[in-house]
Design an enzyme around this catalytic site. Structure first.
Site, PDB file in Angstrom:
ATOM      1  N   ASN A 210       7.318   3.404   1.032  1.00  0.00           N
ATOM      2  CA  ASN A 210       6.230   3.969   1.832  1.00  0.00           C
ATOM      3  C   ASN A 210       5.544   2.868   2.629  1.00  0.00           C
ATOM      4  OD1 ASN A 210       4.004   2.812   0.194  1.00  0.00           O
ATOM      5  ND2 ASN A 210       4.923   4.093  -1.386  1.00  0.00           N
ATOM      6  N   LYS A 341      -8.368  14.072  -9.629  1.00  0.00           N
ATOM      7  CA  LYS A 341      -7.624  12.926 -10.197  1.00  0.00           C
ATOM      8  C   LYS A 341      -8.403  12.195 -11.280  1.00  0.00           C
ATOM      9  CE  LYS A 341      -4.515  12.327  -6.507  1.00  0.00           C
ATOM     10  NZ  LYS A 341      -4.236  11.844  -5.218  1.00  0.00           N
TER      11      LYS A 341
HETATM   12  O1  C5P Z   1      -1.194  10.957  -7.555  1.00  0.00           O
HETATM   13  P1  C5P Z   1      -1.465   9.924  -6.527  1.00  0.00           P
HETATM   14  O2  C5P Z   1      -0.232   9.169  -6.133  1.00  0.00           O
HETATM   15  O3  C5P Z   1      -2.228  10.374  -5.345  1.00  0.00           O
HETATM   16  O4  C5P Z   1      -2.417   8.913  -7.278  1.00  0.00           O
HETATM   17  C1  C5P Z   1      -2.858   7.741  -6.710  1.00  0.00           C
HETATM   18  C2  C5P Z   1      -3.353   6.810  -7.785  1.00  0.00           C
HETATM   19  O5  C5P Z   1      -2.505   6.819  -8.925  1.00  0.00           O
HETATM   20  C3  C5P Z   1      -3.353   5.373  -7.301  1.00  0.00           C
HETATM   21  O6  C5P Z   1      -4.384   4.690  -7.985  1.00  0.00           O
HETATM   22  C4  C5P Z   1      -1.977   4.890  -7.724  1.00  0.00           C
HETATM   23  O7  C5P Z   1      -1.943   3.478  -7.870  1.00  0.00           O
HETATM   24  C5  C5P Z   1      -1.773   5.603  -9.031  1.00  0.00           C
HETATM   25  N1  C5P Z   1      -0.373   5.966  -9.280  1.00  0.00           N
HETATM   26  C6  C5P Z   1       0.324   5.332 -10.265  1.00  0.00           C
HETATM   27  N2  C5P Z   1       1.619   5.698 -10.525  1.00  0.00           N
HETATM   28  C7  C5P Z   1       2.205   6.679  -9.819  1.00  0.00           C
HETATM   29  C8  C5P Z   1       1.513   7.342  -8.813  1.00  0.00           C
HETATM   30  C9  C5P Z   1       0.226   6.956  -8.557  1.00  0.00           C
HETATM   31  O8  C5P Z   1      -0.214   4.426 -10.901  1.00  0.00           O
HETATM   32  N3  C5P Z   1       3.460   7.023 -10.090  1.00  0.00           N
END
Ligand code: C5P
Length: 402
Positions: A210, A341
């Site tokens: 990404n 979240k």
């Molecule tokens: O669910 P989402 O990707 O939007 O969540 C974002 C948050 O969760 C960020 O703090 C990201 O670093 C963390 N995250 C994580 N592992 C993942 C997905 C997101 O630690 N697989």
């Protein structure tokens, strides 16, 4: 008026000593008073008169040079708000690691309680020698910031690591150390930061990733270091220099990031998950390059599986007293999503920001809303480094409230 900070610059005997003149100027331009102490060997490369002319201060070399000040090393050590040794030879690093004090510079280093910043420079084989690396690790473990040497063409004709880091990076590291000494509110705390994107291999040459640049996470790590924390930075692949003084663990995939973050998480007091972790990964990465034509069917249907949620997984393993911060980067409804979240991931604070064309990813500024269970704080657009401080301020407030 605030007292002008004094940076004591230690110059040791290495051809990169000429770059110390630029470092002195750089620090002066940023408002510092600079004093210089040199080893005897350094004076063969640059005349003390050069530094005396630049600083308008006496330049100290020998332990017994100043008859009016019989304990010069102590007065120099006390004057310093930061002691920056740039360039630092293998010999001086080794002496400091062992506590040897056989000239004015090393005696001052031993007597100095101000933050120490060390910018090594030497031949590649000397730099990579086990002894040198161990000495630098010893200094780092004692709290010194090591501004790692860069790679390139060295004065001796060799090519490799050992070149003095960029002058600007060294000046920045000294200023960060000064700032941290002024504001040491994270001293004694361990901070873990995850940063950057992850890369999920499709085959040996292709991967899913990404747009994360890592800038936000690196800014959080730099801010935490400046404020006196011990910092572990678990970083996906990014094109950034890590801040001097961080323990950096480089990873590629989400699974690697989880495994690297887990041991640091157990010890951390504050954890900031800024990484943009890929949600999905190819279920069966090929061990050879998939060929256009012959493998079109495989390329057209890459089977994906979910990656572990690093934040949610580790938050389940949290112990009392830990503060967990996550991010919610969304193209819409960032604040509402952040509230969800907080609960689903088990975080104490979610930094909500809207992303999209030219926003957040890769930029130097960011606008965020800090969402915690007791409310929200909308922040104006600001540099990521400033936002990093605001996030750490809030994390400290939440810790105090518990
Ligand atoms: O669910 P989402 O990707 O939007 O969540 C974002 C948050 O969760 C960020 O703090 C990201 O670093 C963390 N995250 C994580 N592992 C993942 C997905 C997101 O630690 N697989």
């Amino acid at each position: 008026m605030e007292k002008q900070s004094t940076v004591l610059v230690g110059v040791t005997g290495c051809i990169a000593a000429y770059k110390s003149c630029e470092i002195v100027r750089g620090l002066q331009k940023r408002g510092c008073r600079v004093k210089v102490v040199m080893t005897e060997h350094a004076t063969h490369f640059v005349d003390p008169l050069t530094f005396r002319s630049l600083t308008h201060e006496p330049v100290a070399v020998g332990l017994f040079d100043d008859p009016s000040d019989p304990i010069h090393h102590i007065s120099l050590a006390e004057e310093a708000d930061v002691f920056l040794i740039a360039p630092c030879t293998a010999n001086v690093a080794a002496k400091m690691a062992c506590g040897i004090a056989d000239d004015l510079l090393t005696t001052t280093a031993l007597a100095c309680t101000a933050p120490l910043v060390v910018a090594p420079a030497m031949n590649v084989h000397m730099y990579e020698a086990e002894a040198t690396q161990r000495n630098l690790r010893t200094l780092k473990a004692r709290g010194a910031r090591i501004v790692e040497a860069g790679s390139g063409y060295l004065a001796c004709g060799d090519v490799g690591r050992g070149r003095l880091a960029d002058v600007d990076a060294i000046v920045e590291a000294a200023l960060e150390a000064l700032e941290g000494a002024r504001r040491a509110d994270l001293a004694g705390l361990s901070v873990l930061v995850t940063a950057g994107p992850t890369e999920e291999p499709v085959d040996p040459v292709r991967f899913l990733t990404n747009r994360s640049s890592g800038k936000m996470g690196y800014a959080v790590a730099a801010a935490a270091l400046a404020r006196g924390a011990q910092v572990t930075l678990v970083s996906g692949p990014v094109a950034l220099e890590p801040p001097a003084g961080a323990d950096v663990v480089r990873v590629r995939t989400a699974c690697e990031m989880l495994e690297a973050a887990r041991p640091a998480f157990a010890d951390a007091d504050i954890v900031v998950f800024t990484a943009a972790v890929a949600d999905l990964r190819p279920a069966h990465p090929a061990d050879r390059k998939l060929k256009k034509g012959a493998d079109d069917a495989l390329l057209a249907r890459i089977e994906l599986v979910s990656n572990p949620d690093i934040l949610a997984t580790l938050a389940q393993e949290r112990r009392a007293g830990q503060t967990v911060v996550g991010f919610a980067a969304e193209t819409e409804n960032a604040v509402e999503n952040a509230r969800v979240k907080l609960e689903t991931k088990g975080a104490d604070l979610i930094v909500a920001n809207e992303v999209g064309e030219g926003r957040a990813f890769g930029t130097d500024d960011n606008q965020a809303v800090l969402v915690s269970r007791d409310g929200e704080r909308a922040l104006p657009l600001m540099p990521k480094r400033q936002l990093a401080d605001a996030i750490l301020d809030r994390a400290l407030e939440l810790r105090a409230a518990h």
